[in-house]
Design a protein around this motif. Structure first.
Motif, PDB file in Angstrom:
ATOM      1  N   GLN A 298      21.010  17.919  25.512  1.00 16.58           N
ATOM      2  CA  GLN A 298      21.084  19.463  25.795  1.00 16.58           C
ATOM      3  C   GLN A 298      19.808  19.721  26.571  1.00 16.58           C
ATOM      4  OE1 GLN A 298      23.436  21.727  25.277  1.00 16.58           O
ATOM      5  NE2 GLN A 298      24.732  20.089  24.202  1.00 16.58           N
TER       6      GLN A 298
ATOM      7  N   PHE B  76      24.161  31.855  22.911  1.00 12.05           N
ATOM      8  CA  PHE B  76      23.527  30.603  23.527  1.00 12.05           C
ATOM      9  C   PHE B  76      22.786  30.709  24.972  1.00 12.05           C
ATOM     10  CE2 PHE B  76      26.254  27.203  21.443  1.00 12.05           C
ATOM     11  CZ  PHE B  76      27.342  28.217  20.912  1.00 12.05           C
TER      12      PHE B  76
ATOM     13  N   PHE C 149      24.497  24.142  28.389  1.00 14.31           N
ATOM     14  CA  PHE C 149      24.455  25.446  27.377  1.00 14.31           C
ATOM     15  C   PHE C 149      23.223  24.627  26.253  1.00 14.31           C
ATOM     16  CE2 PHE C 149      27.221  28.943  28.165  1.00 14.31           C
ATOM     17  CZ  PHE C 149      27.979  28.309  29.178  1.00 14.31           C
ATOM     18  N   GLY C 150      22.480  25.789  25.599  1.00 12.99           N
ATOM     19  CA  GLY C 150      21.703  25.315  24.581  1.00 12.99           C
ATOM     20  C   GLY C 150      22.325  25.006  23.288  1.00 12.99           C
ATOM     21  N   THR C 151      21.797  24.857  22.220  1.00  8.94           N
ATOM     22  CA  THR C 151      22.346  24.399  21.073  1.00  8.94           C
ATOM     23  C   THR C 151      23.025  25.511  20.362  1.00  8.94           C
ATOM     24  OG1 THR C 151      20.247  24.355  20.158  1.00  8.94           O
ATOM     25  CG2 THR C 151      21.246  22.344  20.905  1.00  8.94           C
TER      26      THR C 151
ATOM     27  N   GLN D 278      33.886  21.756  22.454  1.00  4.26           N
ATOM     28  CA  GLN D 278      32.891  22.465  21.508  1.00  4.26           C
ATOM     29  C   GLN D 278      33.246  21.824  20.130  1.00  4.26           C
ATOM     30  OE1 GLN D 278      32.633  26.672  21.137  1.00  4.26           O
ATOM     31  NE2 GLN D 278      30.529  26.549  20.649  1.00  4.26           N
TER      32      GLN D 278
ATOM     33  N   LYS E 165      28.320  23.618  17.191  1.00  2.00           N
ATOM     34  CA  LYS E 165      27.630  23.066  18.226  1.00  2.00           C
ATOM     35  C   LYS E 165      27.849  23.477  19.507  1.00  2.00           C
ATOM     36  CE  LYS E 165      26.475  19.443  15.596  1.00  2.00           C
ATOM     37  NZ  LYS E 165      25.223  19.195  15.191  1.00  2.00           N
ATOM     38  N   SER E 166      27.027  23.206  20.583  1.00  2.00           N
ATOM     39  CA  SER E 166      26.945  23.772  21.897  1.00  2.00           C
ATOM     40  C   SER E 166      28.197  23.345  22.536  1.00  2.00           C
ATOM     41  CB  SER E 166      25.765  23.560  22.738  1.00  2.00           C
ATOM     42  OG  SER E 166      25.688  24.041  23.899  1.00  2.00           O
ATOM     43  N   LEU E 167      28.546  23.857  23.838  1.00  2.00           N
ATOM     44  CA  LEU E 167      29.657  23.609  24.743  1.00  2.00           C
ATOM     45  C   LEU E 167      29.098  22.354  25.407  1.00  2.00           C
ATOM     46  CD1 LEU E 167      30.075  26.640  24.250  1.00  2.00           C
ATOM     47  CD2 LEU E 167      31.277  26.584  26.093  1.00  2.00           C
TER      48      LEU E 167
ATOM     49  N   PHE F  68      37.790  22.198  19.782  1.00  2.00           N
ATOM     50  CA  PHE F  68      37.611  23.571  20.242  1.00  2.00           C
ATOM     51  C   PHE F  68      37.820  23.361  22.046  1.00  2.00           C
ATOM     52  CE2 PHE F  68      38.544  27.847  20.178  1.00  2.00           C
ATOM     53  CZ  PHE F  68      37.520  28.646  20.865  1.00  2.00           C
TER      54      PHE F  68
END
Lengths: 109, 118
Positions: A2, A88, A99-101, B38, B42-44, B91
């Motif tokens: 990330q 985010f 994107f961040g976490t 996703q 969690k993030s994308l 997702f």
């Protein structure tokens, strides 16, 4: 890996309180964006701050950017239950965002 | 404002079948659309960049034969998960930027598709 790491991962506050979320990134940026995601939904753009800006406001949102520390913060003032969502940060050139976490914010009545 | 419609919002399919997800920009043209995946809380993760009239660009580690992307018009991109397996359950979210917009213009996201493979 990330580009952005957000802190805290989860935050629970009472309605009316302020919520602060932080984002750190690794590489140089032209701008940084913040997005919001309600549970099970897509993302909504909140605000963009350019690398030559230090602070930006939009309604109850205040974003700061410190390029020397490679970090940004999102402050939501006078929070409401409807602010409950994941937030985010995102960086990237052109259209390609990383994107961040994310920070999961819960605002309780 | 710019609206991106993603369909279906939820789909359950059996292992081995294929599933198609549509992403439409309703009131603007999008030369480029993006597909993300996703995992819970969690993030994308960017999977691929969909380019109108040309082949999609896939991120490292994403199987292009598994995740077929077609961007046949300026308002529609489709993602087909072929021969789905339970580990494909996730997702999936698409996004688009208005054609001719500035590089800093925000992305507009669909509401996502929850795929469950049984």
């Amino acid at each position: 890996s990330q580009q952005g790491e957000e802190d805290p991962q989860a935050l629970s506050i009472q309605e009316g309180e302020n919520a602060t979320m932080n984002c750190s990134y690794k590489t140089s940026i032209n701008n940084l964006q913040w997005y919001r995601q309600n549970s099970g939904r897509g993302l909504v753009h909140l605000i963009l701050i350019r690398s030559n800006e230090r602070e930006k406001h939009s309604g109850r949102l205040r974003v700061t950017l410190d390029t020397s520390k490679k970090s940004s913060s999102l402050l939501i003032t006078a929070s409401r239950a409807a602010d409950t969502a994941s937030y985010f940060c995102a960086t990237g050139g052109g259209n390609k965002l990383t994107f961040g976490t994310g920070t999961q914010l819960k605002v309780e009545l | 404002g710019a609206v991106v419609s993603q369909h279906p919002s939820r789909v359950i399919c059996k292992s081995g079948t294929s599933v198609k997800i549509e992403c439409r920009s309703l009131d603007f043209q999008a030369t480029t659309m993006f597909w993300y995946r996703q995992f819970p809380k969690k993030s994308l993760m960017l999977m691929a960049t969909s380019n109108e009239g040309s082949k999609a660009t896939y991120e490292q580690g994403v199987e292009k034969d598994k995740f077929l992307i077609n961007h046949a018009s300026l308002t529609l991109s489709t993602l087909t998960v072929t021969s789905a397996h339970p580990e494909d359950s996730s997702f999936y979210i698409c996004s688009a930027q208005q054609s001719g917009g500035l590089g800093n213009s925000p992305l507009h996201f669909g509401n996502g598709t929850r795929l469950t493979v049984t």
